[in-house]
Motif scaffolding. Structure first.
Motif, PDB file in Angstrom:
ATOM      1  N   GLU A 103      19.568  -0.966 -11.278  1.00 54.64           N
ATOM      2  CA  GLU A 103      18.139  -1.167 -11.034  1.00 54.64           C
ATOM      3  C   GLU A 103      17.753  -0.720  -9.636  1.00 54.64           C
ATOM      4  O   GLU A 103      16.643  -0.203  -9.427  1.00 54.64           O
ATOM      5  N   ALA A 104      18.645  -0.902  -8.667  1.00 57.59           N
ATOM      6  CA  ALA A 104      18.337  -0.496  -7.298  1.00 57.59           C
ATOM      7  C   ALA A 104      18.191   1.020  -7.198  1.00 57.59           C
ATOM      8  O   ALA A 104      17.259   1.533  -6.558  1.00 57.59           O
ATOM      9  N   LEU A 105      19.099   1.768  -7.834  1.00 63.05           N
ATOM     10  CA  LEU A 105      18.994   3.225  -7.789  1.00 63.05           C
ATOM     11  C   LEU A 105      17.803   3.706  -8.609  1.00 63.05           C
ATOM     12  O   LEU A 105      17.106   4.657  -8.224  1.00 63.05           O
ATOM     13  N   THR A 106      17.545   3.066  -9.742  1.00 65.44           N
ATOM     14  CA  THR A 106      16.363   3.416 -10.535  1.00 65.44           C
ATOM     15  C   THR A 106      15.101   3.257  -9.709  1.00 65.44           C
ATOM     16  O   THR A 106      14.228   4.132  -9.701  1.00 65.44           O
ATOM     17  N   ALA A 107      14.983   2.157  -8.972  1.00 61.94           N
ATOM     18  CA  ALA A 107      13.809   1.931  -8.135  1.00 61.94           C
ATOM     19  C   ALA A 107      13.706   2.974  -7.035  1.00 61.94           C
ATOM     20  O   ALA A 107      12.611   3.430  -6.694  1.00 61.94           O
ATOM     21  N   ALA A 108      14.844   3.380  -6.469  1.00 59.43           N
ATOM     22  CA  ALA A 108      14.828   4.383  -5.400  1.00 59.43           C
ATOM     23  C   ALA A 108      14.315   5.722  -5.913  1.00 59.43           C
ATOM     24  O   ALA A 108      13.545   6.409  -5.241  1.00 59.43           O
ATOM     25  N   GLN A 134       0.833  -1.203   0.000  1.00 62.16           N
ATOM     26  CA  GLN A 134       0.000   0.000   0.000  1.00 62.16           C
ATOM     27  C   GLN A 134       0.871   1.258   0.000  1.00 62.16           C
ATOM     28  O   GLN A 134       0.553   2.244  -0.673  1.00 62.16           O
ATOM     29  N   LEU A 135       1.968   1.214   0.726  1.00 69.02           N
ATOM     30  CA  LEU A 135       2.867   2.370   0.765  1.00 69.02           C
ATOM     31  C   LEU A 135       3.516   2.602  -0.597  1.00 69.02           C
ATOM     32  O   LEU A 135       3.647   3.746  -1.050  1.00 69.02           O
ATOM     33  N   ARG A 136       3.930   1.521  -1.270  1.00 70.47           N
ATOM     34  CA  ARG A 136       4.525   1.680  -2.607  1.00 70.47           C
ATOM     35  C   ARG A 136       3.501   2.252  -3.587  1.00 70.47           C
ATOM     36  O   ARG A 136       3.835   3.113  -4.415  1.00 70.47           O
ATOM     37  N   THR A 137       2.282   1.774  -3.499  1.00 67.16           N
ATOM     38  CA  THR A 137       1.237   2.300  -4.376  1.00 67.16           C
ATOM     39  C   THR A 137       0.971   3.765  -4.077  1.00 67.16           C
ATOM     40  O   THR A 137       0.846   4.590  -4.996  1.00 67.16           O
ATOM     41  N   PHE A 138       0.907   4.107  -2.796  1.00 64.83           N
ATOM     42  CA  PHE A 138       0.690   5.498  -2.409  1.00 64.83           C
ATOM     43  C   PHE A 138       1.791   6.403  -2.965  1.00 64.83           C
ATOM     44  O   PHE A 138       1.515   7.473  -3.524  1.00 64.83           O
ATOM     45  N   LEU A 139       3.051   5.982  -2.855  1.00 63.88           N
ATOM     46  CA  LEU A 139       4.152   6.795  -3.355  1.00 63.88           C
ATOM     47  C   LEU A 139       4.107   6.928  -4.876  1.00 63.88           C
ATOM     48  O   LEU A 139       4.445   7.981  -5.426  1.00 63.88           O
ATOM     49  N   ALA A 140       3.678   5.881  -5.566  1.00 63.24           N
ATOM     50  CA  ALA A 140       3.568   5.950  -7.027  1.00 63.24           C
ATOM     51  C   ALA A 140       2.503   6.970  -7.438  1.00 63.24           C
ATOM     52  O   ALA A 140       2.689   7.730  -8.388  1.00 63.24           O
ATOM     53  N   VAL A 141       1.387   7.002  -6.717  1.00 64.21           N
ATOM     54  CA  VAL A 141       0.349   7.992  -7.015  1.00 64.21           C
ATOM     55  C   VAL A 141       0.840   9.391  -6.668  1.00 64.21           C
ATOM     56  O   VAL A 141       0.640  10.351  -7.421  1.00 64.21           O
ATOM     57  N   GLU A 201       1.473  14.680   2.383  1.00 60.83           N
ATOM     58  CA  GLU A 201       2.880  15.073   2.300  1.00 60.83           C
ATOM     59  C   GLU A 201       3.671  14.441   3.442  1.00 60.83           C
ATOM     60  O   GLU A 201       4.798  13.958   3.245  1.00 60.83           O
ATOM     61  N   ALA A 202       3.081  14.451   4.655  1.00 63.74           N
ATOM     62  CA  ALA A 202       3.770  13.848   5.794  1.00 63.74           C
ATOM     63  C   ALA A 202       3.925  12.338   5.603  1.00 63.74           C
ATOM     64  O   ALA A 202       4.998  11.769   5.860  1.00 63.74           O
ATOM     65  N   MET A 203       2.860  11.688   5.122  1.00 64.51           N
ATOM     66  CA  MET A 203       2.917  10.239   4.921  1.00 64.51           C
ATOM     67  C   MET A 203       3.962   9.861   3.880  1.00 64.51           C
ATOM     68  O   MET A 203       4.590   8.805   3.981  1.00 64.51           O
ATOM     69  N   ALA A 204       4.185  10.728   2.870  1.00 68.71           N
ATOM     70  CA  ALA A 204       5.193  10.432   1.855  1.00 68.71           C
ATOM     71  C   ALA A 204       6.565  10.261   2.510  1.00 68.71           C
ATOM     72  O   ALA A 204       7.316   9.343   2.172  1.00 68.71           O
ATOM     73  N   GLY A 205       6.893  11.142   3.441  1.00 65.05           N
ATOM     74  CA  GLY A 205       8.169  11.016   4.138  1.00 65.05           C
ATOM     75  C   GLY A 205       8.237   9.764   4.984  1.00 65.05           C
ATOM     76  O   GLY A 205       9.241   9.040   4.974  1.00 65.05           O
ATOM     77  N   PHE A 206       7.145   9.498   5.724  1.00 63.80           N
ATOM     78  CA  PHE A 206       7.118   8.290   6.547  1.00 63.80           C
ATOM     79  C   PHE A 206       7.204   7.035   5.679  1.00 63.80           C
ATOM     80  O   PHE A 206       7.891   6.071   6.026  1.00 63.80           O
ATOM     81  N   ALA A 207       6.492   7.044   4.542  1.00 65.34           N
ATOM     82  CA  ALA A 207       6.471   5.866   3.668  1.00 65.34           C
ATOM     83  C   ALA A 207       7.862   5.548   3.147  1.00 65.34           C
ATOM     84  O   ALA A 207       8.272   4.386   3.091  1.00 65.34           O
ATOM     85  N   ARG A 208       8.593   6.582   2.731  1.00 70.55           N
ATOM     86  CA  ARG A 208       9.948   6.347   2.232  1.00 70.55           C
ATOM     87  C   ARG A 208      10.825   5.746   3.325  1.00 70.55           C
ATOM     88  O   ARG A 208      11.618   4.839   3.076  1.00 70.55           O
ATOM     89  N   THR A 209      10.691   6.264   4.548  1.00 68.43           N
ATOM     90  CA  THR A 209      11.493   5.750   5.653  1.00 68.43           C
ATOM     91  C   THR A 209      11.126   4.305   5.970  1.00 68.43           C
ATOM     92  O   THR A 209      12.008   3.452   6.177  1.00 68.43           O
ATOM     93  N   ILE A 210       9.826   4.014   5.997  1.00 66.88           N
ATOM     94  CA  ILE A 210       9.365   2.654   6.309  1.00 66.88           C
ATOM     95  C   ILE A 210       9.849   1.673   5.252  1.00 66.88           C
ATOM     96  O   ILE A 210      10.355   0.593   5.566  1.00 66.88           O
ATOM     97  N   LEU A 211       9.701   2.047   3.979  1.00 66.08           N
ATOM     98  CA  LEU A 211      10.104   1.140   2.907  1.00 66.08           C
ATOM     99  C   LEU A 211      11.616   0.944   2.874  1.00 66.08           C
ATOM    100  O   LEU A 211      12.103  -0.153   2.591  1.00 66.08           O
ATOM    101  N   PRO A 260      19.768  14.734  -3.881  1.00 68.71           N
ATOM    102  CA  PRO A 260      20.873  14.330  -3.002  1.00 68.71           C
ATOM    103  C   PRO A 260      20.419  13.546  -1.774  1.00 68.71           C
ATOM    104  O   PRO A 260      21.137  12.647  -1.316  1.00 68.71           O
ATOM    105  N   ARG A 261      19.234  13.874  -1.251  1.00 67.32           N
ATOM    106  CA  ARG A 261      18.719  13.102  -0.106  1.00 67.32           C
ATOM    107  C   ARG A 261      18.410  11.668  -0.518  1.00 67.32           C
ATOM    108  O   ARG A 261      18.668  10.720   0.231  1.00 67.32           O
ATOM    109  N   ILE A 262      17.865  11.504  -1.739  1.00 63.48           N
ATOM    110  CA  ILE A 262      17.603  10.158  -2.241  1.00 63.48           C
ATOM    111  C   ILE A 262      18.911   9.378  -2.343  1.00 63.48           C
ATOM    112  O   ILE A 262      18.983   8.204  -1.972  1.00 63.48           O
ATOM    113  N   LEU A 263      19.959  10.040  -2.844  1.00 65.39           N
ATOM    114  CA  LEU A 263      21.256   9.377  -2.971  1.00 65.39           C
ATOM    115  C   LEU A 263      21.847   9.046  -1.606  1.00 65.39           C
ATOM    116  O   LEU A 263      22.472   7.996  -1.427  1.00 65.39           O
TER     117      LEU A 263
END
Length: 289
Positions: free
Chosen positions: A271-276, A6-13, A63-73, A106-109
């Protein structure tokens, strides 16, 4: 407590602001996307999107959940990698355009390096044409570039499509019947080519008031009032504005923000960085300063 799917789907949307595009990206049906988002909203007890028949936008809680979702995943993937013994290693030569380097990329990296500490990440910052040449010559494994649209398959992955816009400081004067003062990158430059072509097709001339090598030079010249520049809309700094319709500027085409992979590169690190990057919902807004 929150389902990773559900978190991955949420981030994709949240990334695409489109349930349809999220379904295509994830390879699932649109009703499944809606179901995942609805279940996540039920779990958190708050709406994460405001949507109608035409638009989808994130709420403040979204917006807040997006940050939490990235951390959780990220924690989920780190734990899975630890216990399955599948931690990636190797070298990844990554190139990015300088305006994208000023965004939260840069934060993603940084998160990627924490998740995959045994991948030796080498970063190159340059303009899109130079990065594409380095991918083709085998000097880069992966590049995040601006592309004129189409023609990047089979080695390219679309991150997002973005309209190009004219931008300047508030109060910049542009005579509707005079040459357009343009701050531009030195050639070859995708934004410069698209801008000049659009003006020529509209019967307008331009005057290059400043030629720069990087985005910091563009910002300095525009903020000094030397002219206007061209940005992808999502990359336009918050202190700049689009000129009013009275300026008579033509509409600019859209560009694609694309990840281009060297087919000869080691597959798993790229592929790992592309997915990130595809899975991140970091807003692509450069800082005003």
């Amino acid at each position: 407590m929150y389902d990773p799917d559900q978190l991955r789907t949420f981030l994709a949307v949240a990334q695409s602001l489109s349930f349809t595009q999220a379904a295509e990206r994830l390879g699932i049906r649109q009703p499944t996307v809606s179901q995942h988002v609805r279940k996540l909203e039920t779990a958190v007890g708050r709406p994460l999107f405001v949507r109608d028949t035409r638009t989808v936008t994130l709420t403040a809680d979204g917006e807040a959940m997006a940050g939490f979702a990235r951390t959780i995943l990220a924690a989920h993937e780190e734990a899975a990698g630890y216990f399955t013994g599948s931690e990636l290693r190797g070298r990844l030569r990554f190139g990015v355009t300088d305006d994208l380097a000023l965004t939260p990329l840069p934060r993603i990296l940084r998160d990627f390096r924490q998740l995959y500490p045994r991948i030796d990440l080498e970063l190159t910052v340059a303009q899109s044409p130079n990065l594409l040449r380095r991918v083709e010559s085998g000097h880069l494994d992966l590049a995040y570039v601006k592309h004129g649209g189409g023609g990047y398959e089979p080695n390219g992955r679309l991150v997002r499509r973005d309209p190009m816009v004219w931008a300047g400081i508030a109060g910049t004067r542009i005579a509707p019947d005079g040459p357009v003062p343009l701050v531009a990158y030195q050639a070859p430059s995708l934004s410069r080519s698209l801008g000049v072509q659009s003006l020529e097709q509209a019967g307008r001339s331009c005057r290059i008031t400043c030629i720069v090598r990087g985005v910091n030079g563009v910002l300095a010249a525009v903020r000094a009032g030397l002219g206007i520049a061209i940005f992808a809309r999502s990359l336009m700094p918050v202190d700049l504005v689009e000129p009013p319709p009275s300026a008579g500027l033509p509409e600019l085409p859209s560009i694609d923000l694309v990840l281009i992979t060297n087919p000869r590169a080691a597959k798993e690190p790229a592929e790992a960085l592309t997915a990130a990057i595809l899975g991140s919902n970091a807003p692509l807004k450069p800082n005003a300063a």
